[in-house]
Enzyme design. Structure first.
Site, PDB file in Angstrom:
ATOM      1  N   ASP A 241       0.837  -1.192   0.000  1.00 11.22           N
ATOM      2  CA  ASP A 241       0.000   0.000   0.000  1.00 11.22           C
ATOM      3  C   ASP A 241       0.876   1.249   0.000  1.00 11.22           C
ATOM      4  O   ASP A 241       1.922   1.286   0.650  1.00 11.22           O
ATOM      5  CB  ASP A 241      -0.886  -0.015   1.250  1.00 11.22           C
ATOM      6  CG  ASP A 241      -1.890   1.110   1.269  1.00 11.22           C
ATOM      7  OD1 ASP A 241      -2.697   1.197   0.318  1.00 11.22           O
ATOM      8  OD2 ASP A 241      -1.882   1.907   2.226  1.00 11.22           O
ATOM      9  N   GLU A 271       1.141  -0.111  -4.948  1.00  8.49           N
ATOM     10  CA  GLU A 271       0.119   0.885  -5.284  1.00  8.49           C
ATOM     11  C   GLU A 271       0.809   2.247  -5.398  1.00  8.49           C
ATOM     12  O   GLU A 271       1.069   2.916  -4.405  1.00  8.49           O
ATOM     13  CB  GLU A 271      -0.972   0.937  -4.212  1.00  8.49           C
ATOM     14  CG  GLU A 271      -2.076   1.944  -4.504  1.00  8.49           C
ATOM     15  CD  GLU A 271      -2.366   2.878  -3.336  1.00  8.49           C
ATOM     16  OE1 GLU A 271      -3.082   3.871  -3.562  1.00  8.49           O
ATOM     17  OE2 GLU A 271      -1.882   2.639  -2.221  1.00  8.49           O
TER      18      GLU A 271
END
Length: 512
Positions: A241, A271
């Site tokens: 993330d 991400e």
């Protein structure tokens, strides 16, 4: 001389993002996925990206507000024993069931920040400009920050480390005066991480208590956690993330530690949500040697624009995308949890375009496609949606599994109607022909191969009626409905009887 032995064609890999933001917080999702792992494998899902498995700041937290990495739903902390997704035993059960089904597991690792500290601690800070985090806008002073993580429910099990102010580089709240700001924590050798995105001057700080990955205690604890959870769940990959916001140097170290201590065959994807191909390529270049991938955010933005622009030129849909520039590093997608309604990274795609978008990522040669669980199974809660693609996304995935192999011949010769042919391989010979239109009815005359002479091809989705008779020259005239698509395959091809058997939209009940 003996004829060279032909190698079998590997089955296409397809990832499922196995959750959506609005799933009910009834702690049963691990059980749901364990129950359905075999169902997903049958249509062609080869890996599941599961949500952050660690304890969040509240029982309903999706895990991006991580409190304790080492609590996988085992300890009574932050209002419950289970995470939103379930108990640790259920998670371990999911890992075993996925392995039996032949589905790899990728865990979502939230390593940028921690939330919901147990205690406040005094520390010296300076406020920075939210739009330029390199510019101080106050003199140094002390605040009372929520920066003490003692994990009273877990104690010292698995890890004895307690987190304090020196393990963080920034925070956003002063409990002493209830003021919200971006506070740069000061101290010897403390600075924002330098190997982060340069948006807002330095984009190290994102939210909550921002972890300082240069601290040796921090690195050891997170590295140890990575080894532990990878072995516990037999993980084959991680989704990281918010990689724009934490040290690239530390991420490279974490990857190296996992490869050295678990196994070398991990899949890693980050991400890096930014509609800027050059920045994405530069990031990948800096991680060169670590076999790293990124989600193709520019492709999602192109899909969004295509779905909202009348007579959008489909020939340009891959322009400026990662899958076009560096296909080996591109995870292609249509939706994810961040692009759901009312999420931070909205790039909404109109419903009519989703079948076209999924065909463009699932039935073409390049990229590693990731299917969104909310599109496959539907979205629950306040923003309830039925499964996309008329409930037939499972059939498009199945078409990838069975037929999307071999040479790809493109027919991108008209703005609002494009097509392509996959010619098949020696052991997966059927191939397929795909045609789509974002305007009126579409038609393409395409070459599928003289070896298919006399075959009768039909649309596996049943959206375009009729038959295509392949001529002696190997050509056929393939049609699709207006603002839709069709997947043409020999009506006698192996696997045709499997279409229409996937049952979507199940599993929202209290029992799971």
């Amino acid at each position: 001389m003996a004829e060279d032995k032909k190698l079998p064609t590997e089955e296409n890999a397809t990832m499922l993002q196995a959750f959506e933001w609005y799933l009910p917080d009834n702690h049963t999702h691990w059980k749901r996925l364990a129950r359905d792992a075999r169902k997903y494998r049958e249509i062609g899902i080869t890996a599941m990206w599961i949500p952050p498995p660690s304890k969040a700041s509240a029982p309903s937290g999706n895990g991006y507000d991580t409190y304790d990495l080492w609590d996988l739903g085992e300890f009574d902390q932050k209002g419950s024993v289970a995470t939103k997704w379930g108990h640790m035993d259920d998670l371990v059960g999911l890992a075993k069931e996925a392995e039996r089904a032949g589905v790899l597991l990728y865990a979502d690792a939230v390593l940028n920040h921690k939330a919901a500290a147990d205690e406040t601690e005094r520390c010296r800070v300076a406020e920075v400009d939210p739009e330029d985090r390199t510019r101080y806008i106050s003199d140094p002073y002390e605040i009372e920050g929520w920066l003490g993580f003692t994990f009273p429910g877990r104690g010292d099990k698995y890890s004895s480390m307690k987190w304090h102010w020196e393990h963080f580089s920034g925070t956003d709240y002063n409990a002493e005066n209830e003021k919200t700001a971006i506070y740069k924590i000061l101290g010897d050798f403390k600075s924002w991480a330098q190997s982060v995105d340069n948006e807002k001057g330095n984009f190290d700080y994102l939210m909550f208590a921002d972890i300082d990955h240069s601290h040796p205690d921090v690195k050891k604890d997170i590295n140890d956690w990575g080894i532990w959870i990878a072995k516990l769940l037999s993980l084959r990959g991680f989704r990281f993330d918010a990689v724009k916001h934490f040290s690239e140097e530390y991420l490279a170290e974490f990857i190296s530690v996992l490869k050295a201590n678990v196994h070398d065959d991990f899949f890693f994807v980050g991400e890096f949500w930014k509609d800027c191909l050059s920045d994405m390529l530069a990031y990948l270049d800096r991680l060169d040697g670590h076999r790293f991938s990124l989600f193709d955010a520019p492709l999602v933005y192109n899909f969004s624009q295509a779905s909202k622009t009348e007579s959008y030129d489909l020939r340009q849909v891959f322009d400026g995308t990662l899958v076009q520039a560096r296909p080996i590093a591109a995870v292609t997608l249509v939706m994810n949890h961040d692009t759901q309604p009312h999420q931070a990274l909205e790039a909404p795609i109109e419903g009519f375009f989703k079948p076209l978008a999924y065909a463009l990522i699932l039935l073409r040669r390049d990229g590693y496609p990731c299917v969104f669980w909310g599109d496959l199974e539907g979205i629950s809660g306040e923003f309830k949606e039925e499964p996309s693609c008329g409930g037939q996304l499972g059939d498009i995935i199945l078409a990838r599994k069975l037929y999307a192999y071999g040479t790809q011949d493109d027919y991108f010769d008209y703005a609002t109607c494009v097509g392509w042919v996959r010619r098949g391989t020696w052991d997966r010979p059927s191939g397929c022909a795909v045609v789509m239109s974002n305007a009126g009815e579409g038609e393409k005359r395409m070459f599928v191969g003289e070896e298919h002479e006399g075959e009768i091809w039909t649309d596996v989705l049943g959206w375009q009626r009729g038959e295509v008779h392949i001529g002696a020259d190997g050509f056929g005239d393939f049609k699709c409905p207006a603002t839709s698509m069709a997947i043409w395959v020999n009506q006698d091809a192996r696997g045709r009887g499997q279409f229409g058997t996937f049952k979507a939209g199940k599993g929202f009940g209290e029992e799971y």
